[in-house]
Structure formats: C-alpha cells, structure tokens
Design a protein around this motif. Structure first.
Motif, mmCIF file in Angstrom:
data_model
loop_
_atom_site.group_PDB
_atom_site.id
_atom_site.type_symbol
_atom_site.label_atom_id
_atom_site.label_comp_id
_atom_site.label_asym_id
_atom_site.label_seq_id
_atom_site.Cartn_x
_atom_site.Cartn_y
_atom_site.Cartn_z
ATOM 1 N N ILE A 4 0.859 -1.188 0.000
ATOM 2 C CA ILE A 4 0.000 0.000 0.000
ATOM 3 C C ILE A 4 0.892 1.235 0.000
ATOM 4 C CG2 ILE A 4 -1.661 1.387 1.296
ATOM 5 C CD1 ILE A 4 -2.761 -1.136 2.492
ATOM 6 N N SER A 5 0.568 2.184 -0.870
ATOM 7 C CA SER A 5 1.241 3.482 -0.866
ATOM 8 C C SER A 5 0.193 4.588 -0.818
ATOM 9 C CB SER A 5 2.109 3.662 -2.118
ATOM 10 O OG SER A 5 3.256 2.840 -2.071
ATOM 11 N N VAL A 6 0.553 5.699 -0.186
ATOM 12 C CA VAL A 6 -0.342 6.848 -0.072
ATOM 13 C C VAL A 6 0.335 8.061 -0.689
ATOM 14 C CG1 VAL A 6 -1.600 8.361 1.499
ATOM 15 C CG2 VAL A 6 -1.373 5.928 2.039
ATOM 16 N N LEU A 7 -0.343 8.682 -1.646
ATOM 17 C CA LEU A 7 0.169 9.897 -2.276
ATOM 18 C C LEU A 7 -0.457 11.103 -1.586
ATOM 19 C CD1 LEU A 7 1.726 11.394 -4.467
ATOM 20 C CD2 LEU A 7 -0.220 11.054 -5.994
ATOM 21 N N VAL A 8 0.372 11.919 -0.961
ATOM 22 C CA VAL A 8 -0.067 13.116 -0.244
ATOM 23 C C VAL A 8 0.453 14.336 -0.981
ATOM 24 C CG1 VAL A 8 0.048 14.395 1.933
ATOM 25 C CG2 VAL A 8 -0.076 11.893 1.966
ATOM 26 N N THR A 9 -0.458 15.197 -1.440
ATOM 27 C CA THR A 9 -0.077 16.426 -2.123
ATOM 28 C C THR A 9 -0.903 17.588 -1.577
ATOM 29 O OG1 THR A 9 -1.670 16.004 -3.899
ATOM 30 C CG2 THR A 9 0.582 15.230 -4.241
ATOM 31 N N ASN A 10 -0.577 18.784 -2.032
ATOM 32 C CA ASN A 10 -1.300 19.987 -1.614
ATOM 33 C C ASN A 10 -1.561 20.858 -2.841
ATOM 34 O OD1 ASN A 10 -1.384 20.200 1.592
ATOM 35 N ND2 ASN A 10 0.555 19.233 1.008
#
Length: 674
Positions: A441-447
């Motif tokens: 599992i990977s989580v992409l966190v952006t703004n």
C-alpha cells in the motif's frame, strides 16, 4: 520524498470470517481515532515482543534448521503493520489528538526497534545463518548492517548511550516537523500588495474584516504569490516569513541534532555522521559526495552567473533603469523568471492550469502507469481519514498467472487543509513480500490547487506517483526488502525519471482523454516552449540544490559548528547572497529526517534517472520497455544492490552525460532518447 513503513494484519485474529476473507485480497489503512490507534499500537508491539521472545529462544544448535530470515521478516512486518498507519496519521489526520497518538506510537516503535537491533541473542542467531539464494544473502547482510548500525556490538555503556541518542533524535524529528506543520501564521497583505495575482487565486484567499488578504504557508498560496505579486516588498515579507516558519525553536533542535549525530558517530570510532551514514549508500564515503558536489558546482557556476546577469538586466528593463542601478534579490527570482518566461517563451504557469485540470491529471498519470506497467486502478469505497481521500485497488493486467489479481492498493490525498503535511510525498505504508503473501500500500499526499495544476506541479505529481509505483509494483521475496527500501541515494531515481512523462508529447497527448472538450491539448508549439522554458533557470536551480546538499554535508561533518552561522556564511557566498534575519535551516526538514548526510542523493539519483531514460529510446510509452523497467527496477525493491539493477536495465555502466546537459540547461528530449 517521505518514506514510512507498513500496516495492519496484526488484528486479523480479531476479525470475523467475512472480514478476514476480504483482507486476503485487500489490505487497507484502518480508520483509527485517538483511542483505537493507541490500543492498536499497544497490541501490535505486545505481539511483536512475543515474536522476539520466541525467536531468541531458538537454540544455536537449531538455527540452521529454522527459517530465521522468514521469521525475522514476519517480526518486522508485525511492527510495520502499525508503524505505517501511525506515521501517516501523524502527518495527515484532521484530528489533533489522532496526530498526537500517531507520534506517540512512532516513538514507542522507535524504542522497540532500537532494543530489537541491540539484542545480542538475536544478532548471534542471524549471524549464524547460512542462507542460499541472492535475495536471502542480501537480506542477511541488510539485517546484520542494521544491528551493527544500532550498536549491538558496542560495549554496554556505549550501547545504552546509543539507545538514548536514537530516542532523542526521534523526539526531535517529530517536534521539528510539528513546528512547521502546525504553524498557523497568516501574513497580511493589502489589496495593492496582491496586484498581479490571478483573480481565481484572490477569490479563494482568506480575508480579515478590513478586506486584507491573509495568506499562510501552503504551496497553493505561497508559490503563485512569489511568481506573480508585483509588490517587491510584499514578496520580501512573504519569503521572510516562509523561511522562518519553524524558528527559532527548530534552530535549537538542529543544533542538538548535530551534536547528537557527531557523538553517535564517535561511539563507532568514526569521525563524522557523514562517514557513518554514507558507508551504507551507493557513494560509500563522504569523499565521493564532496567530489560529486564539486563537479556540480563547476558545471553550473557560469550558467548561474549568466542567469543572474540576465534577470538583473530584465528587472532593470522593466523598471526603466540601468542594470547597475538595480539589485536582484532572492524574493525577485521567481517573479522575474516567470515574467521572462512569459516574455521570451510565452509561458504563463497560471494560464497552464486549464491544460492540466487536477482531477484529469490524476486520472492521466494512472492511465500512463497502466499502459506502461500492465496494471489497472479500480476505485473502491473504503474508510478514509478525510472526505477528499480516494482509494484504488491496483490490479495486475500484465498476463500470466497474476493477470487480474489485486497486487496492492493506493490512496490519494490531494488537497491542502490545516495541519496536514505541507509538501508532496509518497508514504509507503506497507511493502510487498511473497513469502508472507503481503500486498503493498502506498499513499500519495499532495497539496494541489483544486482547479488545475501548473506544469511544475504536474511534474511533482508524476514524480511522487513514481514513488507510489515503486512501492506497489514491488515483488520481493521478503517484505523487509520491498518497495523504496533501496539505498537512500538511489530512492529518488525512478521518480525523477518519471518526471519526463510530464514533458513529452507521447504521454501528454493522452491527457485530453480525461478532460476534453473543457481542456485544450498540449500541441507541438506549446510543448517546445515548455521544454525550453523549463531548462531556463537551471543554473540558479542546481546552484541552490548544491547549496542545500553542501550545507547538509557540513552539518553532518566532524566539526562542531553553529548551524545558523554556517548557513549565513554558505548562503552569503552565493551570487544572490544571504538575506539577513532569514533562518531557512529551521524549515529544512529533510536533514532532520532520513536525508541527513543524504540530500546530495537527489542529484546523485538524477544522474541515474536521466541515463535510464535512454532505455526508452524515442518512445516513452513503449509498454515492452515499461514492463522491463518494472521487472528490473521497481519489482526488485532492495533485494539487489541499486548499482546492479541499473547496470542490468541499461546493459552497461551508467553515464552522467544527460545529467550534465540537464544542469547546464542544454539537454533536449531527443538527447534523453539516444
């Protein structure tokens, strides 16, 4: 990039039958709150300690007949199963108490890991193993290196001191990041000071009762302001506040970190933390880093000087003055570079948002990855920590026995909100492992701006999605070797390579499939101007990267130096000089976390990334090459040394030619294809 480690199979025994069956195909991040996260942390570490007790009870005579490496891997998975969610939620949970619970769990895991890797009985048993097969042999070496680096062979007094240092460094890392993340400062600007900003930007901005604009430090606020605000004084004030957003406390913490790391290296008889850290990386020693940084500085020095002269002349022209009558300041660079790109190349980053709508851009990068790597992204409703977050199963469509099988999952957390991790990062929550039947599992966190991305942000999206793919396409024997567990100075290479897909027609032409007719296509003319405009500013950009890397190495050196004075001196020696009163090191989170004595790795990795593009020749969308890259690089995790993987993909030793062309602003798309 930000790396974390893994998720929740430790609670399977507590799940009812149907839920257990679902977990066999899909693992997800649990919807923890403060209480359930704290309880889960306790349960996981209790279970892991029981596994430690059983493993160290194996008699030395039975080690050869025991699957020690497999049992070790299951033990590490037990802690990773809670560490991943804890670290993620500490950075992204909207609830302050849940963030605090995540940090508390991280601290407990850090202490557990230190005790584990100082366990002499376990060390002796792993050392006695005689594994067969390249992956197992590499696994044994990695485990023993981790034991050695944590001080298992040190005398008891030094081992205890090492434990105390590691605990304190983790506490500092958390506080340093929290001081940046939780900074609620709003900088006030009048209507005159925001002239030049797009109306869409102003419409979204917070205002006070007098109509003044109140701006914080999220990227969608800060970056467009610095490129568009006509008021030089407003840009100066905003940059000053932005560079000081973690101070003064973080300068104190950095000072302590430098002292602790130097002491830690001394426990091993090493002269510096740089020597301690680099001996496990591709470079091997600090001298190789210094040589590399010297080559970078030599390559960009004249380019930077030319660019500063051009921007100074351009500023003078716009102000109707002579070049010797104006000064180019640090808060001018983004503004005048943007103006020059508009004038010279007709590139307006804000206007580009209509070409790259945010939702369409996410769909596009998944479509590109699907075609290259033979996977599908299937949206699934699962519990999430915020309503903006989406989850996708990653399904293998590459054929063979794995065709149509769920091989992992990804989360997308795209938009800014208060107290959220403020940069762009891929969190590797869970890594793969064939022996344990673990899916990643990977989580992409952006703004990102909710409406659309500029071209720089599109490159950021593709870069971070490259990390996501590195995680979920991992197919290693042991979970401990999965995903982005590679050498720190290689971990950025697959992602930096992926940025090229945001620059080339064969990939960008697919984007309109997800937004037409509302978005225009990127035609050959625009693509050519984007390419030329991107290369402009390479001298200033890489000179700054050199400064960051050189400062990182200096703070990791053998000499005791006050970090702020060191920064003032080093920045002061650059062409644009130092801005008195700014304290950038207080916001330089990389050197407090895993990139200490490793920031050079961004450029070191880029050498390999740009060279590996040659494998695609003149077609970035060639699925045959994409699948070979998946098998040779992404699937391997760290079960092979990075240098070996690169040689296997290239079929030769790597070259720095494309990198030298990039940093001097002379590389073309055609050059990367040869």
């Amino acid at each position: 990039m930000k790396r974390t480690r893994l998720i929740t199979l430790c609670f399977l025994a507590l799940l009812p039958g149907p839920a257990l069956a679902a977990f066999a195909e899909r693992a997800t991040v649990p919807a923890y709150d403060e209480e359930t996260l704290a309880m889960a942390c306790t349960v996981a570490l209790t279970r892991a300690q029981a596994m430690v007790n059983a493993l160290q009870a194996v008699s030395m005579a039975r080690v050869a007949a025991t699957d020690m490496l497999g049992r070790w891997d299951r033990l590490r998975s037990a802690t990773q199963d809670i560490e991943g969610p804890a670290q993620l939620l500490a950075n992204v949970s909207p609830d302050e108490k849940t963030r605090a619970a995540g940090e508390d769990c991280e601290q407990k895991i850090n202490s557990f890991d230190t005790a584990l890797l100082q366990n002499e009985r376990l060390y002796a048993r792993i050392k006695t193993t005689s594994p067969r097969g390249a992956a197992a042999i590499k696994m044994r070496k990695d485990i023993l290196d981790a034991f050695d680096d944590t001080g298992v062979a040190l005398p008891a007094e030094k081992r205890a001191r090492m434990s105390a240092i590691l605990d304190r460094l983790e506490t500092i890392r958390q506080e340093f990041g929290r001081n940046i993340r939780n900074n609620k400062t709003r900088v006030t600007f009048t209507a005159d000071e925001v002239k030049g900003l797009p109306q869409t930007y102003l419409d979204k901005a917070q205002r006070d009762e007098k109509g003044n604009f109140l701006l914080g430090f999220e990227y969608p606020e800060y970056v467009p302001f610095m490129a568009n605000a006509e008021s030089e004084d407003a840009r100066r004030r905003y940059q000053f506040a932005y560079n000081n957003r973690g101070t003064p406390r973080n300068i104190e913490l950095l000072t302590e970190v430098m002292q602790l790391r130097r002491e830690m290296a001394g426990l091993f008889g090493l002269s510096s933390y740089a020597q301690f850290a680099t001996r496990r990386r591709m470079v091997g020693d600090p001298q190789t880093v210094e040589k590399f940084l010297g080559e970078v500085k030599g390559a960009v020095r004249d380019v930077e000087r030319r660019e500063v002269a051009e921007l100074t002349a351009f500023k003078a022209e716009l102000q109707r003055k002579k070049p010797d009558e104006v000064t180019l300041n640090r808060w001018d660079v983004d503004f005048y570079q943007d103006k020059l790109r508009k004038a010279r190349y007709s590139i307006d980053q804000e206007a580009l948002r209509k070409y790259f709508p945010t939702d369409a851009s996410f769909k596009w990068v998944m479509a590109v990855s699907s075609r290259l790597y033979g996977v599908r992204f299937v949206p699934v409703k699962v519990p999430v920590w915020h309503e903006d977050v989406q989850y996708f199963d990653v399904v293998d469509d590459s054929g063979g026995n794995s065709g149509g099988k769920i091989i992992g999952g990804i989360y997308l957390d795209p938009f800014p909100r208060p107290a959220k991790y403020s940069h762009a990062a891929a969190f590797g929550i869970r890594s793969s492992g064939r022996l344990a039947h673990r899916t990643p599992i990977s989580v992409l966190v952006t703004n990102f701006n909710r409406t659309g991305l500029d071209h720089d942000e599109l490159e950021t999206l593709v870069h971070e999605f490259g990390h996501v793919m590195h995680g979920v396409l991992s197919n290693t024997e042991y979970a401990s070797q999965g995903g982005t567990s590679v050498e720190r100075d290689f971990v950025e290479a697959p992602s930096q390579m992926y940025e090229e897909w945001a620059r080339r027609k064969e990939s960008l032409s697919l984007l309109t499939q997800f937004c037409s007719p509302t978005c225009p296509a990127v035609d050959d003319d625009l693509l050519g101007r984007l390419s030329t405009a991107r290369l402009y500013g390479a001298g200033l950009r890489y000179s700054r990267q050199h400064l960051y890397a050189a400062y990182d190495m200096a703070t990791s050196g053998a000499t005791s130096i006050e970090p702020l004075a060191l920064w003032d001196t080093m920045e002061g020696e650059t062409l644009l000089g130092h801005v008195a009163g700014t304290q950038f090191p207080g916001a330089f989170e990389h050197i407090i976390s895993g990139y200490a004595a490793g920031y050079y790795g961004y450029m070191w990795s880029e050498v390999l990334a740009l060279d590996m593009l040659s494998g695609y020749r003149d077609n970035l969308m060639d699925p045959a090459v994409g699948r070979r890259f998946r098998r040779t690089i992404l699937a391997q995790g760290s079960q092979k040394p990075a240098a070996q993987m690169v040689r296997e993909f290239l079929g030769r030793e790597p070259s720095n030619a494309a990198f030298l062309a990039e940093i001097t602003g002379t590389r073309t798309a055609a050059a990367s294809s040869r």
